[in-house]
Design a protein around this motif. Structure first.
Motif, short mmCIF file in Angstrom:
data_model
loop_
_atom_site.label_atom_id
_atom_site.label_comp_id
_atom_site.label_asym_id
_atom_site.label_seq_id
_atom_site.Cartn_x
_atom_site.Cartn_y
_atom_site.Cartn_z
N ARG A 136 0.73 -1.04 0.05
CA ARG A 136 -0.05 0.11 0.15
C ARG A 136 0.99 1.29 -0.04
NH1 ARG A 136 -4.62 -2.09 -2.19
NH2 ARG A 136 -5.42 -3.75 -1.01
N GLN A 178 1.93 1.65 -3.65
CA GLN A 178 1.00 2.00 -4.35
C GLN A 178 0.75 3.56 -4.14
OE1 GLN A 178 -2.04 -0.55 -3.14
NE2 GLN A 178 -1.65 -1.86 -4.83
N PHE A 179 0.92 4.03 -2.95
CA PHE A 179 0.76 5.51 -2.71
C PHE A 179 1.86 6.33 -3.08
CE2 PHE A 179 1.53 9.18 0.24
CZ PHE A 179 0.30 9.79 0.14
N ALA A 214 -3.95 6.85 -4.83
CA ALA A 214 -3.46 7.42 -3.93
C ALA A 214 -4.16 7.20 -2.63
CB ALA A 214 -2.93 8.71 -4.10
N SER A 222 -5.24 3.58 -1.65
CA SER A 222 -4.24 3.20 -0.90
C SER A 222 -3.97 3.29 0.59
CB SER A 222 -2.60 3.38 -1.57
OG SER A 222 -2.51 4.48 -1.47
N ILE A 223 -4.23 4.59 0.83
CA ILE A 223 -4.32 5.16 2.22
C ILE A 223 -5.54 4.32 3.13
CG2 ILE A 223 -4.78 7.03 3.68
CD1 ILE A 223 -3.19 8.84 1.76
#
Length: 152
Positions: free
Chosen positions: A16, A19-20, A59, A62-63
């Protein structure tokens, strides 16, 4: 609240985080051209707007997905949707820039690099979609096994 440092959880959080970071990287790479178009008072090409939109969704997602501690089918499904959106970004810009001759152009070189970042994003969202589906399926199988033993 205790933090679970299991290998699976560390792997999930690392994915994650990647990804961010990569989504923000794409925002920067494509946003440069959108900003230049805005300053030149010309229209923003829809391909670049689409790429930045997908990156922004990625973004934020992912968070949210990193902070969630429960498994649902929706999260795996959403990872799959984002994978498909990244396939479109990679395909669109790959077709334009992978075979393009840079001829010393820093902009074309930057876009060639952006295509590879798009590909890594695509692969990461595919992997998290597969992992999420597997984890959800596995959790469901355990739940069914537990229920069938309790009924006996």
């Amino acid at each position: 609240m205790a933090i679970n440092f299991s290998p699976g959880n560390i792997l999930r959080l690392t994915a994650r985080l990647l990804q961010f970071v990569l989504a923000l990287t794409v925002c920067g790479l494509y946003g440069t051209d959108l900003d230049a178009a805005h300053k030149a008072h010309v229209y923003a090409d829809s391909k670049w707007v689409y790429a930045v939109t997908v990156a922004g969704l990625s973004a934020i997602s992912s968070i949210v997905l990193a902070l969630s501690s429960f498994k649902t089918w929706f999260f795996s499904w959403w990872d799959g949707v984002l994978f498909i959106l990244w396939v479109a970004v990679f395909g669109t810009f790959g077709k334009i820039y992978l075979k393009a001759d840079t001829q010393g152009s820093k902009g074309v070189t930057r876009m060639k690099h952006a295509v590879w970042v798009d590909m890594v994003n695509m692969v990461l969202w595919f992997l998290t979609a597969c992992y999420g589906a597997w984890a959800f399926w596995k959790a469901g199988r355990k739940s069914k096994a537990w229920k069938s033993e309790a009924e006996v």
